[in-house]
Motif scaffolding. Sequence first.
Motif, PDB file in Angstrom:
ATOM      1  N   LEU A  13       6.289   4.067  -1.143  1.00 19.78           N
ATOM      2  CA  LEU A  13       7.025   4.791  -2.178  1.00 19.78           C
ATOM      3  C   LEU A  13       7.301   3.922  -3.404  1.00 19.78           C
ATOM      4  O   LEU A  13       7.796   4.414  -4.409  1.00 19.78           O
ATOM      5  N   MET A  14       6.960   2.643  -3.348  1.00 17.95           N
ATOM      6  CA  MET A  14       7.209   1.754  -4.471  1.00 17.95           C
ATOM      7  C   MET A  14       6.207   1.952  -5.607  1.00 17.95           C
ATOM      8  O   MET A  14       6.374   1.393  -6.673  1.00 17.95           O
ATOM      9  N   VAL A  15       5.154   2.745  -5.383  1.00 16.58           N
ATOM     10  CA  VAL A  15       4.180   3.050  -6.433  1.00 16.58           C
ATOM     11  C   VAL A  15       4.176   4.558  -6.667  1.00 16.58           C
ATOM     12  O   VAL A  15       4.545   5.334  -5.790  1.00 16.58           O
ATOM     13  N   ALA A  16       3.766   4.967  -7.849  1.00 17.68           N
ATOM     14  CA  ALA A  16       3.674   6.400  -8.158  1.00 17.68           C
ATOM     15  C   ALA A  16       2.454   7.003  -7.466  1.00 17.68           C
ATOM     16  O   ALA A  16       1.467   6.322  -7.224  1.00 17.68           O
ATOM     17  N   CYS A  17       2.514   8.290  -7.164  1.00 16.67           N
ATOM     18  CA  CYS A  17       1.414   8.976  -6.493  1.00 16.67           C
ATOM     19  C   CYS A  17       0.489   9.608  -7.537  1.00 16.67           C
ATOM     20  O   CYS A  17       0.929  10.401  -8.369  1.00 16.67           O
ATOM     21  N   GLU A  42      -3.958   8.567  -0.952  1.00 17.54           N
ATOM     22  CA  GLU A  42      -4.246   7.896  -2.217  1.00 17.54           C
ATOM     23  C   GLU A  42      -3.105   6.951  -2.610  1.00 17.54           C
ATOM     24  O   GLU A  42      -3.332   5.862  -3.122  1.00 17.54           O
ATOM     25  N   ARG A  43      -1.889   7.388  -2.349  1.00 17.92           N
ATOM     26  CA  ARG A  43      -0.715   6.570  -2.670  1.00 17.92           C
ATOM     27  C   ARG A  43      -0.651   5.346  -1.775  1.00 17.92           C
ATOM     28  O   ARG A  43      -0.342   4.245  -2.225  1.00 17.92           O
ATOM     29  N   ALA A  44      -0.960   5.532  -0.503  1.00 20.59           N
ATOM     30  CA  ALA A  44      -0.968   4.400   0.425  1.00 20.59           C
ATOM     31  C   ALA A  44      -2.027   3.380   0.011  1.00 20.59           C
ATOM     32  O   ALA A  44      -1.792   2.174   0.068  1.00 20.59           O
ATOM     33  N   GLU A  45      -3.187   3.863  -0.446  1.00 22.76           N
ATOM     34  CA  GLU A  45      -4.244   2.961  -0.920  1.00 22.76           C
ATOM     35  C   GLU A  45      -3.791   2.183  -2.152  1.00 22.76           C
ATOM     36  O   GLU A  45      -4.056   0.992  -2.263  1.00 22.76           O
ATOM     37  N   LEU A  46      -3.133   2.872  -3.095  1.00 21.85           N
ATOM     38  CA  LEU A  46      -2.631   2.193  -4.294  1.00 21.85           C
ATOM     39  C   LEU A  46      -1.662   1.079  -3.916  1.00 21.85           C
ATOM     40  O   LEU A  46      -1.680   0.002  -4.505  1.00 21.85           O
ATOM     41  N   TYR A  47      -0.820   1.333  -2.929  1.00 26.13           N
ATOM     42  CA  TYR A  47       0.139   0.320  -2.500  1.00 26.13           C
ATOM     43  C   TYR A  47      -0.576  -0.870  -1.868  1.00 26.13           C
ATOM     44  O   TYR A  47      -0.250  -2.024  -2.145  1.00 26.13           O
ATOM     45  N   ARG A  48      -1.580  -0.589  -1.036  1.00 23.40           N
ATOM     46  CA  ARG A  48      -2.313  -1.671  -0.361  1.00 23.40           C
ATOM     47  C   ARG A  48      -3.118  -2.511  -1.349  1.00 23.40           C
ATOM     48  O   ARG A  48      -3.330  -3.695  -1.126  1.00 23.40           O
ATOM     49  N   GLU A  49      -3.564  -1.900  -2.443  1.00 24.38           N
ATOM     50  CA  GLU A  49      -4.385  -2.612  -3.425  1.00 24.38           C
ATOM     51  C   GLU A  49      -3.561  -3.414  -4.422  1.00 24.38           C
ATOM     52  O   GLU A  49      -4.125  -4.160  -5.211  1.00 24.38           O
ATOM     53  N   GLN A  50      -2.249  -3.272  -4.406  1.00 22.12           N
ATOM     54  CA  GLN A  50      -1.387  -4.012  -5.325  1.00 22.12           C
ATOM     55  C   GLN A  50      -1.534  -5.507  -5.080  1.00 22.12           C
ATOM     56  O   GLN A  50      -1.552  -5.953  -3.944  1.00 22.12           O
TER      57      GLN A  50
END
Length: 57
Positions: A13-17, A42-50
């Motif tokens: 939840l620390m990144v926008a979806c 997609e949101r989980a992927e964005l978080y993992r790629e941070q």
Amino acid sequence: MPRRESTVYKPELMVACSRCGSVAGAWCYGKAGQRMKGVHEERAELYREQPTTTETS
């Protein structure tokens, strides 16, 4: 009274979806406009790629 920051129980939840448009800190919403128990993949992927921001001094 001091203002308290909201507690985030899911780190994703620390990144926008990018799928449903939820902002950082807000839950994802499904097709019927109902709040999801989890987050979109997609949101989980964005978080993992941070990139990790660890500073070494």
